[in-house]
Design an enzyme around this catalytic site. Sequence first.
Site, PDB file in Angstrom:
ATOM      1  N   ASP A   1      56.194  13.840 105.233  1.00 19.52           N
ATOM      2  CA  ASP A   1      56.548  13.432 106.566  1.00 19.52           C
ATOM      3  C   ASP A   1      57.306  12.565 106.399  1.00 19.52           C
ATOM      4  O   ASP A   1      58.574  12.616 105.529  1.00 19.52           O
ATOM      5  CB  ASP A   1      55.492  12.559 105.644  1.00 19.52           C
ATOM      6  CG  ASP A   1      54.696  10.929 106.665  1.00 19.52           C
ATOM      7  OD1 ASP A   1      55.404  11.204 108.042  1.00 19.52           O
ATOM      8  OD2 ASP A   1      55.349  10.341 106.439  1.00 19.52           O
ATOM      9  N   SER A   2      57.823  12.055 106.748  1.00 17.45           N
ATOM     10  CA  SER A   2      59.039  11.523 107.787  1.00 17.45           C
ATOM     11  C   SER A   2      59.540   9.833 105.926  1.00 17.45           C
ATOM     12  O   SER A   2      60.015   9.622 105.778  1.00 17.45           O
ATOM     13  CB  SER A   2      59.367  10.370 108.512  1.00 17.45           C
ATOM     14  OG  SER A   2      58.201   9.986 108.211  1.00 17.45           O
TER      15      SER A   2
ATOM     16  N   CYS B   1      53.326  14.775 109.664  1.00 15.03           N
ATOM     17  CA  CYS B   1      53.500  13.404 110.795  1.00 15.03           C
ATOM     18  C   CYS B   1      53.705  14.064 112.394  1.00 15.03           C
ATOM     19  O   CYS B   1      54.158  15.793 112.590  1.00 15.03           O
ATOM     20  CB  CYS B   1      55.363  13.764 109.842  1.00 15.03           C
ATOM     21  SG  CYS B   1      56.386  12.470 110.928  1.00 15.03           S
TER      22      CYS B   1
ATOM     23  N   GLU C   1      54.080  -0.224 106.826  1.00 13.51           N
ATOM     24  CA  GLU C   1      54.756   0.169 104.878  1.00 13.51           C
ATOM     25  C   GLU C   1      55.721  -1.112 104.517  1.00 13.51           C
ATOM     26  O   GLU C   1      55.754  -0.683 103.419  1.00 13.51           O
ATOM     27  CB  GLU C   1      55.962   1.095 105.543  1.00 13.51           C
ATOM     28  CG  GLU C   1      55.877   2.254 104.904  1.00 13.51           C
ATOM     29  CD  GLU C   1      57.416   3.156 106.041  1.00 13.51           C
ATOM     30  OE1 GLU C   1      57.779   2.599 105.473  1.00 13.51           O
ATOM     31  OE2 GLU C   1      56.318   4.177 106.617  1.00 13.51           O
TER      32      GLU C   1
ATOM     33  N   CYS D   1      48.960   8.670 114.118  1.00 18.53           N
ATOM     34  CA  CYS D   1      50.495   8.158 113.109  1.00 18.53           C
ATOM     35  C   CYS D   1      49.911   8.689 112.058  1.00 18.53           C
ATOM     36  O   CYS D   1      48.841   7.758 111.576  1.00 18.53           O
ATOM     37  CB  CYS D   1      50.598   7.012 113.283  1.00 18.53           C
ATOM     38  SG  CYS D   1      52.496   6.957 112.159  1.00 18.53           S
TER      39      CYS D   1
ATOM     40  N   HIS E   1      50.457   7.180 109.151  1.00 17.67           N
ATOM     41  CA  HIS E   1      49.904   5.450 108.648  1.00 17.67           C
ATOM     42  C   HIS E   1      48.569   4.815 108.793  1.00 17.67           C
ATOM     43  O   HIS E   1      48.690   4.482 108.415  1.00 17.67           O
ATOM     44  CB  HIS E   1      51.198   4.867 109.274  1.00 17.67           C
ATOM     45  CG  HIS E   1      52.454   5.143 108.815  1.00 17.67           C
ATOM     46  ND1 HIS E   1      53.563   6.315 109.161  1.00 17.67           N
ATOM     47  CD2 HIS E   1      53.366   4.418 107.960  1.00 17.67           C
ATOM     48  CE1 HIS E   1      54.515   6.353 107.943  1.00 17.67           C
ATOM     49  NE2 HIS E   1      55.142   5.070 107.916  1.00 17.67           N
TER      50      HIS E   1
HETATM   51  N1  DGL Z   1      53.972   9.317 109.781  1.00 21.43           N
HETATM   52  C1  DGL Z   1      55.197   9.664 111.139  1.00 21.43           C
HETATM   53  C2  DGL Z   1      54.093   9.653 112.000  1.00 21.43           C
HETATM   54  O1  DGL Z   1      53.667  10.454 112.215  1.00 21.43           O
HETATM   55  C3  DGL Z   1      55.905   8.698 111.454  1.00 21.43           C
HETATM   56  C4  DGL Z   1      56.113   7.509 111.006  1.00 21.43           C
HETATM   57  C5  DGL Z   1      57.786   7.415 111.920  1.00 21.43           C
HETATM   58  O2  DGL Z   1      58.174   7.287 112.775  1.00 21.43           O
HETATM   59  O3  DGL Z   1      58.398   8.394 110.796  1.00 21.43           O
HETATM   60  O4  DGL Z   1      54.388  10.023 112.947  1.00 21.43           O
END
Ligand code: DGL
Length: 273
Positions: free
Chosen positions: A13-14, A76, A157, A189, A191
């Site tokens: 993931d990012s 992600c 976060e 997303c 998150h």
């Molecule tokens: N976890 C990332 C996603 O699912 C979002 C966070 C980011 O923008 O890096 O898109």
Amino acid sequence: MSHRPSSPIGVFDSGIGGLTVAHAIHQQLPNEQIIYFGDTAHLPYGDKSEAAIQAYSIKIVDLLLEKGCKVIVIACNSASSAAYELLKEYVGRQAHIINVIDPMVELVASTLAGKKVGLIGTKRTVQSGIYARKIKEINPKQDIYSLATPLLAPMIEEGFFNSQISHEIIANYLSDQLLNSIDALILACTHYPLIHKEINDFYKNKIITLDSASVVTKKLSSYLSEQNLMNAPAKPVHHFMVSDFTESFEASTRIFFGHEVKLEWYPLWKQDL
Ligand code: DGL
């Protein structure tokens, strides 16, 4: 591909949001070893260009291949929308790649035909239009009403969820005209599982809300059993690597993984830092 059932599962993931997916894998497939990579040096991906995300993802995938991963899960949505096709081609037969979008598309297309479906996600995911395109390939009449909600990932976060601030930001976004009278909402997303309940509360549990963590884990599980790649009973030691280490990232792992995990700093971009 010459993988053994004991080969690890790569998850990236990012940053640390993808730990929601890693956690679902850890819970539902407890014998599998996870090698997690969070590109904390480059987060958020949601505001980056497609080309930048593709370049970062290739380098991460190289590392996960080097570690002998049998499957790589792109945990992600932003990276799945920007880089999945490229990574699939790049990796070829060296490993199997799973993104977070296709399993959700299949679920929505097969269970929500004829319903008004909304979606929230990062700018990259929403601008890509990938969910709408893929769902339309299966159900040409189905529209997806997609709203970029860029404040939500950083808000989570920073630990702002189940709080008055998060209630207000969530309510503000979800009151957008675009999402008016939807029957279902895709939380696009990784998150967002953390605010799943707050979103259900906003809708008073009257609409269907879907997040990817368990859908993706199911996809992984069926792939492993079809290919006879499910690991035998084991007590695997997971590894959690990040491209930039801070104590605050480590503290936040508790939010996403359920308990705090040790992050290992892996200087994938050492020469650029
Ligand atoms: N976890 C990332 C996603 O699912 C979002 C966070 C980011 O923008 O890096 O898109």
